[in-house]
Design an enzyme around this catalytic site. Sequence first.
Site, PDB file in Angstrom:
ATOM      1  N   CYS A   1      39.860  47.381  36.394  1.00  0.00           N
ATOM      2  CA  CYS A   1      39.443  46.200  37.180  1.00  0.00           C
ATOM      3  C   CYS A   1      39.672  46.433  38.654  1.00  0.00           C
ATOM      4  CB  CYS A   1      40.265  44.967  36.810  1.00  0.00           C
ATOM      5  SG  CYS A   1      40.153  44.467  35.114  1.00  0.00           S
TER       6      CYS A   1
ATOM      7  N   GLU B   1      28.878  39.330  37.173  1.00  0.00           N
ATOM      8  CA  GLU B   1      30.265  39.754  37.408  1.00  0.00           C
ATOM      9  C   GLU B   1      30.346  41.210  37.854  1.00  0.00           C
ATOM     10  OE1 GLU B   1      33.264  37.656  36.683  1.00  0.00           O
ATOM     11  OE2 GLU B   1      31.790  36.050  36.815  1.00  0.00           O
TER      12      GLU B   1
ATOM     13  N   HIS C   1      35.347  40.261  30.395  1.00  0.00           N
ATOM     14  CA  HIS C   1      34.422  41.250  30.959  1.00  0.00           C
ATOM     15  C   HIS C   1      34.303  42.390  29.961  1.00  0.00           C
ATOM     16  CE1 HIS C   1      35.750  39.862  35.225  1.00  0.00           C
ATOM     17  NE2 HIS C   1      34.540  39.398  34.985  1.00  0.00           N
TER      18      HIS C   1
HETATM   19  O1  SUG Z   1      38.272  37.240  37.162  1.00  0.00           O
HETATM   20  N1  SUG Z   1      41.782  37.183  37.254  1.00  0.00           N
HETATM   21  C1  SUG Z   1      40.552  37.939  37.318  1.00  0.00           C
HETATM   22  C2  SUG Z   1      40.721  39.263  36.623  1.00  0.00           C
HETATM   23  C3  SUG Z   1      39.526  40.152  36.825  1.00  0.00           C
HETATM   24  C4  SUG Z   1      39.615  41.401  36.033  1.00  0.00           C
HETATM   25  N2  SUG Z   1      38.486  42.193  36.284  1.00  0.00           N
HETATM   26  C5  SUG Z   1      37.837  42.968  35.391  1.00  0.00           C
HETATM   27  N3  SUG Z   1      38.031  42.860  34.094  1.00  0.00           N
HETATM   28  N4  SUG Z   1      36.960  43.791  35.828  1.00  0.00           N
HETATM   29  C6  SUG Z   1      39.400  37.151  36.666  1.00  0.00           C
HETATM   30  O2  SUG Z   1      39.644  36.465  35.681  1.00  0.00           O
HETATM   31  C7  SUG Z   1      43.248  35.344  37.849  1.00  0.00           C
HETATM   32  C8  SUG Z   1      43.677  34.626  39.089  1.00  0.00           C
HETATM   33  C9  SUG Z   1      44.791  33.661  38.847  1.00  0.00           C
HETATM   34  O3  SUG Z   1      44.895  33.072  37.768  1.00  0.00           O
HETATM   35  O4  SUG Z   1      45.596  33.468  39.780  1.00  0.00           O
HETATM   36  C10 SUG Z   1      41.956  36.099  38.012  1.00  0.00           C
HETATM   37  O5  SUG Z   1      41.114  35.701  38.795  1.00  0.00           O
END
Ligand code: SUG
Length: 453
Positions: free
Chosen positions: A377, A174, A250
């Site tokens: 993020c 990730e 994460h």
């Molecule tokens: O991968 N949300 C992302 C959020 C990522 C956050 N990144 C970090 N913590 N670095 C994920 O879960 C949601 C998309 C949706 O439901 O439409 C989403 O992909």
Amino acid sequence: MNSYEVNFDGLIGPTHNYGGLSHGNVASKGNALKISQPREAALQGLKKMQINRGLGLQQGILLPQQRPHLPTLRKLGFSGSDKRIIEQVSNSAPELLASCYSASAMWTANACTVSPSADSADAKVHFTPANLSSMFHRSIEHQTTGALLRAIFNNDAHFAHHSALPMGAHFGDEGAANHSRFANAYNQKGLQLFVFGRYAFRENKRAPSKFPSRQTYEASLAISRLHQLDESQVVFAQQNPKIIDAGAFHNDVVSVSNLNAFFMHEEAFVNNASMKAELQHKYEALYPELGDEPLQFVEVPTDMVSLESAVKSYLFNSQLLKLPKQRGMTLVLPQESRENEEVSTYLEWLKTQSTPIQDIKFVDVRQSMQNGGGPACLRLRVALTREELDATNSKFILDDGMLAQLSSWVERHYREKITPADLADPSLALESFVALDELTQLFGLGSFYEFQQ
Ligand code: SUG
């Protein structure tokens, strides 16, 4: 100054929507099928970039990806014109629409892992795009991410680009969201912390029971090999399965670092004490001249901030910034942290303590937050020397002119709202492609997206 931490924020794409796609991400699931506001989302993101630039920092940008991603739908057996594909999918497999429309590349902390040149044996900055293999909608990002990174860091003398790790559960990666670096300065040798959720090839090891753990130990190990890191400069630590099950999918949901400071929840890791001891020991070996306790841990106890509040408020998904000429550091938090009583009480207390965190600011990135993406993020940190910064494609280092052009581009092309039903409308795809086509011209990228080829 001759070294920088450049934050590359993701420009939020025109199809930002709430698909409820990420199992284990509490906000994504909780806001599933809500009406999104892409224009507001992108402007919030640009505002954050502008604020950080205003603090005297170098601010970079990464572009959105082609969405809907019709090449993925073609791979899955849909054919015909773009319009026909969208109609077919919405009639026969509507569950695929949100995935192929997701603007998830905005969360650039997941774009790749970066190791600065000071740490790698060949003295180059190394990039490995994250395969994001745990979530289907994110697993289709890495190829475009890799192409974009090559276009931005386009100089073989300074930059080394790797392909994403093999897809599949064993090497789930990730990116920078599970990676921290500690150093006395951005251009000095540092210590890299790789955080994983589970072991892929070993039995009987602890792993979360409710939610997926997206990063494996083996993936982290592979990245450290690819980036030519010395054993004395890496630490591997397992994220606490309990905290993944509480919604910290994460590690950047429960910790953030910069230079010699580590701000973390006390339950973030399986074995906090041994991890801290290993970090401290290796850091002291790197910098024997610094004396005792050169690493500063700011550890938040559960009885001050519960796991639930940490996940809800995204207290740790903040940017810990070292501003030019500042003695301490500034923590840039999502405004949701101020709205959570437990967290705001903690922050008031923190201000009275003597820690590296000297200043606190809040930003509004609510549209992204509702999908589980806070200020941290939304950015990828790249530590660069002056020479490396000069070798970086300068279009992607923002100035006021480009920020103004981007705001106007968003105002002209983005919808105010997107409902789940709108994803079935082929004109949304067309609008998105028109916007992205103009964007490639702004950045001098040529025919970058598949729809342009
Ligand atoms: O991968 N949300 C992302 C959020 C990522 C956050 N990144 C970090 N913590 N670095 C994920 O879960 C949601 C998309 C949706 O439901 O439409 C989403 O992909």
